[in-house]
Enzyme design. Structure first.
Site, PDB file in Angstrom:
ATOM      1  CB  ILE A   1      -0.969   0.059   1.192  1.00 53.69           C
ATOM      2  CG1 ILE A   1      -0.254  -0.295   2.473  1.00 53.69           C
ATOM      3  CG2 ILE A   1      -2.168  -0.821   0.952  1.00 53.69           C
ATOM      4  CD1 ILE A   1      -1.119  -0.093   3.699  1.00 53.69           C
TER       5      ILE A   1
ATOM      6  CG  ASP B   1       9.794  12.882   8.162  1.00 50.60           C
ATOM      7  OD1 ASP B   1       9.730  13.971   7.547  1.00 50.60           O
ATOM      8  OD2 ASP B   1       9.937  11.788   7.588  1.00 50.60           O
TER       9      ASP B   1
END
Ligand SMILES: Nc1ncnc2c1ncn2[C@@H]1O[C@H](COP(=O)(O)OP(=O)(O)OP(=O)(O)O)[C@@H](O)[C@H]1O
Ligand SMILES: *[C@@H]1O[C@H](CO)[C@@H](O)[C@H](O)[C@H]1NC(C)=O
Ligand SMILES: *[C@@H]1O[C@H](CO)[C@@H](O)[C@H](O)[C@H]1NC(C)=O
Ligand SMILES: *[C@@H]1O[C@H](CO)[C@@H](O)[C@H](O)[C@H]1NC(C)=O
Ligand SMILES: *[C@@H]1O[C@H](CO)[C@@H](O)[C@H](O)[C@H]1NC(C)=O
Ligand SMILES: *[C@@H]1O[C@H](CO)[C@@H](O)[C@H](O)[C@H]1NC(C)=O
Ligand SMILES: *[C@@H]1O[C@H](CO)[C@@H](O)[C@H](O)[C@H]1NC(C)=O
Ligand SMILES: *[C@@H]1O[C@H](CO)[C@@H](O)[C@H](O)[C@H]1NC(C)=O
Ligand SMILES: *[C@@H]1O[C@H](CO)[C@@H](O)[C@H](O)[C@H]1NC(C)=O
Ligand SMILES: *[C@@H]1O[C@H](CO)[C@@H](O)[C@H](O)[C@H]1NC(C)=O
Ligand SMILES: [Mg+2]
Length: 795
Positions: free
Chosen positions: A476, A592
């Site tokens: 995915i 991040d």
């Protein structure tokens, strides 16, 4: 004659001298009590005291509220509840011998009047004999702690509570070495609580409730062996309960409710064996019921409501305990019973129902626990207790899934039904299959490391099976860490993140990371369900987020996200980051933050992922390797300059994401002719063309203008070039929550198109609470917000 004359002369002289002396002494006395009398009268005039007894020359003879020592000096002045008004008059400094000064306006008095002593308290600084100073409940607004107090080295009792004093809690109070009673509650003081207070060994009572301290509880309080009363409720405290407090064996009452305290209730606290009152409700305490608690001999009133405690509850033997309440937790097992005088309240838990074997109903929903449990999105069920899984999401019924007990029960049935028929062989075959199955499901790991509590260690074979040997059909996504696969494990949809060869780390490093991740629980963080390690394989198993990542949702889809969904996503991400920065222990910097690391569940609730790339905040040891971190367009410019990553770097990245949400523009877009960097683009366009020019055109005209304009400003503030100018995530959360509130209560918001999104998205952050709930909350806050322990139990 001569001698007599001389004697006469002498006695005359003598008398004269004596007289002189007498006159000098008495004028000295007179002038001083006159000074004090004049001072008192000036004070009376200045403060508009209405005491009819304040007449005559001697304040020591029957003046109301005045007492003197045997030298005729005023040592006691009590003007409480007299309706005094105005600043502290300079003349009060003449009362040099004053030991007690009471200007308090007792709220619980029969006829409360407003004492409005205002302004600075500077003149009090010269009253160095003061032992007892009480200025509570006055109309005093100060932007820093009154430094006059630091001179008063003889103070035993200091009450400057229920005022409007801002500024940090001062370290200088440590100089008041005789202080026993420190009452600074219900001001606007800020933290942290100076650990130095742990040196004030005389302290017996500390009351700081309802200040915005944003502090941990200093373990140094454990040095205060004479402490009997600690009241820190609603102070924005975080971090753990210090085990050192167990040293305070004289502790009588402790109130820490309404904070964000995490972790366990330390076992060492059982040493506080004089404890009568313990209020810990409305925190995020976790782990088990402290089994020693009910046996503390003096315990009287305990509240553990609205925490994250789980497991069974201890028995309640005969004791002095009168009331114990632990509603809205996750306790399970047999519901407790109480010996007669004890009142128990345990609604909103996961106790076994009496009639329904093996089915457990976690009842938080039914008792409106969610008003406080932000962890629990409205409409969803709390996690089932161990070995149980959710059977019915409508009623939150959990059923036992333990394979062992299923095995034995079906074994029993089979034995019963088949033995008679004599199909002995069949049994043997069945048993053999069962045995194989059983061995597989409990197959031990060679290295005997089963991982931290709450996460599952999976066998490599099970992962291989579930992903068809990492078939591309299951892929995915892919990122710096490696590929991501979809799979169903134990009937649950999961996302499997497999480290590629460059992301593989040492076994100890990987396990450390698993342990760290397993501790982070928040509705806006993607939950780690398990992990898997083997030869050349390191895998993290996360809950599956069916709506993918925000990057795709925002930039790759034809249909645009509605403004309300965008707002809710922003709030979700903010909450997740706030948790990492302030509530996680140790704190974590994400490093991040970007739209592809914001995942959306099937209700479009935003959850941050990849805090695995994050690192424990500086100051904490960690064996975790430093991975490349940050992504162009979101990196804190200060980091580029200084190579220092701080929580402010996350705030920067968050600011960029916020601007992306509002503008629908990517953080870096080389095709954007009027500015490739989004932050600059917004800043420039905002000042030249106004806020509406930067809002995503796809939103049309149907968005709350003011709120979006505020959010643009907030985004720019977060993305300030200098890290010092960025707000904390805590402040961001406060602002965004307020925006959300104003939407929720603003009747002018169109309710048609958006309401479907609200329902679809659920009330993800527990911020959407009906007006009624709001009132309820306000009411209960009021009820708990006093220094009321002494009111509940006169001492
Ligand atoms: N728990 C999850 N549920 C559903 N999809 C996920 C999950 N975790 C990751 N994904 C999908 O896999 C994609 C790749 O994730 P990954 O974190 O490896 O890369 P990235 O976020 O795009 O970049 P980076 O490596 O910089 O984090 C994500 O963008 C997301 O669409
Ligand atoms: C002072 O108190 C007396 C009674 O105690 C009252 O009659 C009088 O009005 C008061 N004066 C003022 C100025 O408040
Ligand atoms: C001052 O007087 C009030 C009653 O008016 C009393 O309650 C209070 O205790 C007194 N203060 C002191 C310090 O004695
Ligand atoms: C003010 O505080 C002192 C203790 O510091 C207390 O004795 C007194 O009763 C208080 N005054 C009032 C009016 O409550
Ligand atoms: C806190 O102090 C303020 C005055 O600054 C007062 O109005 C308020 O009632 C106090 N709160 C409580 C709970 O006592
Ligand atoms: C603590 O209390 C004890 C007993 O009341 C007393 O003797 C001792 O001096 C106190 N300690 C301090 C540091 O005040
Ligand atoms: C116990 O404490 C609660 C607050 O947690 C309070 O409402 C209640 O009145 C107290 N009960 C008794 C008996 O003191
Ligand atoms: C508890 O107290 C009751 C009556 O006060 C007594 O009958 C009972 O034996 C006691 N139980 C224990 C375990 O002490
Ligand atoms: C028990 O707690 C629940 C939830 O906090 C509350 O609604 C209920 O009134 C409490 N019951 C008693 C008897 O205190
Ligand atoms: C939860 O949702 C229900 C129905 O949607 C609503 O009536 C209730 O007020 C909500 N409760 C909270 C705490 O949001
Ligand atoms: Mg990612």
């Amino acid at each position: 004659m001569c001698s007599i004359h001389w004697q006469h002369q002498f006695s005359k002289m003598h008398l004269f001298l004596l007289l002189l002396l007498f006159i000098r002494v008495s004028t000295f006395e007179l002038s001083n009590s006159a000074t004090e009398r004049d001072a008192l009268l000036k004070v009376m005039e200045s403060w508009k005291v209405n005491y009819t007894t304040w007449v005559g020359n001697d304040p020591c003879s029957g003046w109301e509220g005045v007492r003197c020592n045997n030298l005729g000096r005023v040592t006691y002045l009590n003007l409480s509840n007299t309706g005094i008004v105005g600043p502290v008059p300079e003349e009060i400094t003449a009362l040099q011998y004053l030991e007690v000064l009471d200007l308090c306006n007792p709220r619980y008095g029969v006829k409360p009047q407003l004492n409005a002593v205002s302004g600075d308290l500077a003149p009090l600084g010269s009253l160095i004999h003061l032992r007892d100073l009480n200025v509570s409940f006055n109309d005093i607004t100060l932007d820093s702690f009154p430094s006059a107090v630091f001179n008063l080295r003889n103070l035993v009792s200091l009450r400057i509570d229920n005022l409007r004093i801002a500024g940090p809690l001062p370290k200088e109070l440590v100089g008041l070495t005789k202080l026993k009673y420190m009452y600074l509650a219900n001001n606007s003081l800020t933290g942290p609580i100076p650990p130095e207070y742990g040196n004030m060994k005389s302290l017996q009572e500390i009351s700081l409730w309802n200040n915005n301290l944003e502090s941990k509880i200093p373990p140094e309080f454990g040095n205060l062996l004479n402490l009997t009363y600690l009241n820190l409720h609603e102070c924005n405290l975080y971090g753990g309960l210090p085990q050192e407090l167990g040293n305070c064996r004289n502790m009588d009452s402790m109130s820490l409710y309404g904070n964000s305290l995490t972790g366990i209730i330390p076992d060492s606290w059982k040493n506080m064996n004089k404890l009568r009152i313990l209020w810990l409700h409305r925190n995020q305490l976790t782990k088990y019921f402290p089994e020693w608690l009910p046996s503390l001999p003096s315990l009287y009133n305990v509240s553990l409501d609205y925490n994250l405690l789980y497991g069974p509850v201890a028995n309640f033997p005969n004791a002095s305990l009168k009331i114990i309440s632990f509603t809205c937790n996750y306790f399970s097992g047999t519901a407790p019973t109480a010996p007669p005088p004890l009142v128990l309240n345990f609604t909103g838990n996961c106790f076994d129902p009496i009639d329904n074997n093996n089915k457990i109903r976690c009842q938080q929903q039914y008792y409106d626990c969610s008003a406080y449990l932000k962890e629990l999105p409205n409409g969803s069920c709390p996690r089932c207790p161990g070995l149980q899984s959710l059977e019915d999401p409508k009623t939150c019924v959990c059923t036992l899934i333990s394979p062992v007990s299923e095995t034995s029960s079906s074994k029993g049935k089979l034995v019963g039904s088949i033995l008679g028929v004599g199909a002995f062989l069949l049994i043997m075959v069945l048993l053999w299959f069962l045995y194989k199955w059983y061995m597989k499901s409990t197959k031990p790991f060679e290295d005997l490391w089963y991982g931290p509590e709450g996460v599952i260690r999976y066998h490599v074979e099970d992962i291989v099976t579930a992903t068809d040997n990492f078939h591309s059909r299951h892929e995915i996504g892919a990122g710096g860490f490696g590929k991501v696969y979809y799979a169903v494990l134990d009937g649950k949809e999961v996302a499997i993140k497999r480290a590629n060869s460059s992301s593989i780390q040492s076994t100890s490093g990987f396990r450390n990371e698993v342990v760290l991740l397993s501790r982070l629980h928040h509705v806006n963080l993607v939950r780690l369900l398990g992990f898997c390690e083997g030869e050349g394989i390191q895998i993290l198993v996360y809950e599956y987020m069916s709506n993918g990542n925000l990057f795709t949702m925002l930039f790759k889809r034809k249909t645009s996200l509605s403004w309300l969904t965008r707002l809710d996503i922003a709030i979700g991400v903010a909450h997740g980051l706030e948790y990492l920065h302030t509530f996680a222990d140790p704190p974590v910097i994400h490093r991040d933050v970007k739209p592809s690391n914001v995942l959306l569940d099937n209700n479009l609730v935003a959850k941050l992922s990849d805090f695995g790339i994050s690192k424990v905040a500086p100051g904490f040891d960690s064996e975790m390797p430093t991975r490349p971190c940050g992504t162009a367009g979101y990196i804190d410019p200060q980091y580029v300059l200084t190579e220092q990553l701080t929580s402010a770097s996350d705030v920067y990245s968050f600011g960029v994401v916020l601007l992306e949400l509002v503008t629908g523009h990517k953080s870096i877009d080389n095709a954007r002719i009027d500015g490739q960097n989004l932050v600059e683009w917004v800043a420039v366009k905002l000042s030249s063309e106004g806020p509406e020019s930067v809002v995503d055109k796809r939103l049309g005209n149907d968005y709350p203008k003011q709120i979006f304009h505020d959010i643009i400003r907030l985004g720019l503030d977060c993305a300030a070039f200098k890290s010092g100018e960025r707000p904390s995530m805590k402040a961001v959360v406060t602002i965004l929550d307020a925006c959300r509130w104003s939407v929720a209560t603003d009747v002018s918001v169109p309710n048609d198109a958006e309401s479907s999104i609200v329902n679809e998205g659920g009330h993800s952050h527990g911020v959407v609470v009906g007006d009624q709930d709001m009132e309820k909350t306000a009411e209960s806050l009021e009820r708990f917000s006093t220094d009321a322990m002494s009111v509940v139990l006169p001492r």
